[in-house]
Each structure stands twice: as structure tokens, then as C-alpha cells.
Design a protein around this motif. Structure first.
Motif, short mmCIF file in Angstrom:
data_model
loop_
_atom_site.label_atom_id
_atom_site.label_comp_id
_atom_site.label_asym_id
_atom_site.label_seq_id
_atom_site.Cartn_x
_atom_site.Cartn_y
_atom_site.Cartn_z
N TYR A 160 0.89 -1.17 0.00
CA TYR A 160 0.00 0.00 0.00
C TYR A 160 0.92 1.21 0.00
CZ TYR A 160 -3.11 3.58 1.99
OH TYR A 160 -3.81 4.73 2.24
N VAL A 161 0.85 2.03 -1.07
CA VAL A 161 1.77 3.16 -1.21
C VAL A 161 0.98 4.44 -1.41
CG1 VAL A 161 3.43 1.60 -2.32
CG2 VAL A 161 1.98 3.07 -3.75
N GLY A 162 1.64 5.56 -1.15
CA GLY A 162 0.97 6.82 -1.38
C GLY A 162 1.88 8.01 -1.17
N PHE A 163 1.40 9.17 -1.62
CA PHE A 163 2.09 10.42 -1.37
C PHE A 163 1.05 11.52 -1.12
CE2 PHE A 163 1.56 10.59 -6.01
CZ PHE A 163 1.15 11.91 -6.23
N VAL A 164 1.50 12.60 -0.48
CA VAL A 164 0.64 13.73 -0.15
C VAL A 164 1.13 14.95 -0.92
CG1 VAL A 164 -0.26 15.19 1.70
CG2 VAL A 164 0.25 12.79 2.16
N PHE A 188 6.58 8.76 -7.25
CA PHE A 188 6.46 9.73 -6.17
C PHE A 188 7.16 11.01 -6.61
CE2 PHE A 188 6.81 5.46 -4.33
CZ PHE A 188 5.59 5.36 -3.69
N PRO A 189 6.41 12.10 -6.84
CA PRO A 189 7.02 13.35 -7.33
C PRO A 189 8.06 13.91 -6.36
CG PRO A 189 4.64 13.39 -7.63
CD PRO A 189 4.94 12.21 -6.76
N ILE A 190 9.02 14.59 -6.90
CA ILE A 190 10.14 15.14 -6.13
C ILE A 190 9.66 16.00 -4.96
CG2 ILE A 190 10.33 17.12 -7.72
CD1 ILE A 190 13.33 17.13 -7.16
N GLY A 191 10.25 15.75 -3.79
CA GLY A 191 10.01 16.58 -2.63
C GLY A 191 8.76 16.29 -1.83
#
Length: 221
Positions: A129-133, A155-158
Motif C-alpha cells: 500500500y503506497v501513497g504520497f501527499v 512519487f514526485p520530487i520533494g
């Protein structure tokens, strides 16, 4: 009149090109304090280059990425990096790699950021299960996905991101990053384990927690 327009256009192009040629490279370290005395300085934003005549195939070789990392730790994961620190041939090439191992059900690559690189991850084994904010500007939106073997996620930079093993078996992923030294900031470690410690009043107000909770969290790191 046409010649005048030509001269103005030429001047603008020359002015623009001067900006392009003078553009700073992306930083490859957290900070770089300027000094006037070069005797006390070090080379940054990369490494000194080896004499081309002395370069050998082993300068571009890294063995052992097939070996699993030790996940017997508090978060149940292990990251094996292949950045310019481990593979000197990556210097100036702008890419790096990592293997991430996850313990069964609950192994976590804790929320973190890479300030200098975008990450693309492919699952080799298991279910994650993956994610980014997204940033404050984009409303702190959460983007999540369940990944199985062969699936890819970026996963976008930063941006803060994470991976969690939700399967009953160990999981393995390979991660490629768009920097030879992308850097890693693990959010909990940085905030509650900084050296020296952040004043509890800051964290109490920021996280809307009781002071004793903040002090407890700081003690854990």
C-alpha cells in the motif's frame, strides 16, 4: 526600421541565453555555506572526477542487490541504496537506485521525502500500500494505490510518501531516483529526533498535542 527590430530581437535572445548558460545546477547536498578562503573548503555538488585513463569497469559496477536487507527493526523495513556514495560511476549522471525490503504484514518504509529527486518504484515481490501527499498549495491531497508484483508507482520530487507491506509474506521493491544523491528526510525522525531537539512548544502547537505526548515522542527517537 527592420534592422532596428532585428537588433532588438538579437539583444533579447542574447540576454535570455546568458540566463540559460548561467543557471545553477540542482543542489546535491542539504546546504553549502560560502567561504572566502578555499583552503578551508571542500568540493560540493558532485565529486572530483577520476583521471579518464584510470577509469575501469568496476567504477560502474555494484554487486549484491539480490541480497535481502535486514528488516528486524522498529519499522520492519530496510533500504539498500545505490547512490554515488556506493557507485562512484554515477557521478554527474543524475540517477540512483535502491532496494527496499519489507517484513511481512506491517513492514513500513516510513513517511519521508527526497528533496532532490523524483522516485519511481516497481514491486518485485509482495503487496504494498503506497501513497504520497501533495503540497499545501494543492490541498494536501493523498494519492494511494495497492501495488502487486510488477506494478509501478511514481512519487514526485520533494513530496511526502510511504510504502506499507499489507501482505502476509515479505515484500521487495526496486526504486529508481532522478538524482545521484536524492537525499532522504524521514518525517518522524527529523521532527522528533532532531539534534538538538526542537523546542517542545513548537511541536505541541504544530501537531495540537499535549506537551507530555510530545516529550514522549521525542524520547522514542
Amino acid at each position: 526600421m527592420k534592422s532596428a527590430y532585428f537588433l532588438v530581437a538579437f539583444a533579447l535572445l542574447a540576454f535570455a541565453s546568458s540566463f540559460v548558460s548561467a543557471y545553477d545546477p540542482s543542489p546535491l547536498q542539504d546546504f553549502c555555506v560560502a567561504i572566502n578562503d578555499t583552503k578551508n573548503g571542500v568540493f560540493v555538488n558532485g565529486k572530483f572526477c577520476k583521471d579518464r585513463e584510470l577509469v575501469v569497469a568496476n567504477d560502474f559496477f555494484f554487486p549484491g542487490l539480490d541480497e535481502p536487507g535486514n528488516t528486524s527493526n522498529a519499522v520492519g523495513s530496510a533500504v539498500t541504496p545505490v547512490s554515488v556514495e556506493q557507485l562512484l560511476g554515477l557521478n554527474t549522471l543524475g540517477v540512483s537506485l535502491a532496494r527496499i525490503d519489507f517484513a511481512p504484514y506491517g513492514g513500513l518504509n516510513a513517511p519521508h521525502t527526497h528533496p532532490r529527486g523524483t522516485e519511481i518504484l516497481v514491486v518485485q515481490e509482495g503487496t504494498l500500500y503506497v501513497g504520497f501527499v501533495s503540497s499545501n498549495q494543492d490541498g494536501n491531497r493523498l494519492f494511494t494505490k495497492v501495488l502487486n508484483k510488477g506494478d509501478v508507482f511514481v512519487f514526485p520530487i520533494g513530496l511526502i510518501h510511504f510504502q506499507l507491506n499489507i501482505g502476509k509474506t515479505p515484500a521487495v521493491a526496486l526504486s529508481a531516483l532522478s538524482s545521484q544523491n536524492p537525499g532522504t528526510i524521514t518525517i518522524a525522525d527529523a521532527l522528533f529526533g532532531s539534534n538538538p531537539a526542537i523546542k517542545p512548544d513548537v511541536l505541541t502547537k504544530a501537531f495540537m498535542l499535549e506537551p507530555n505526548v510530545v516529550k514522549y515522542l521525542q524520547s522514542r527517537f
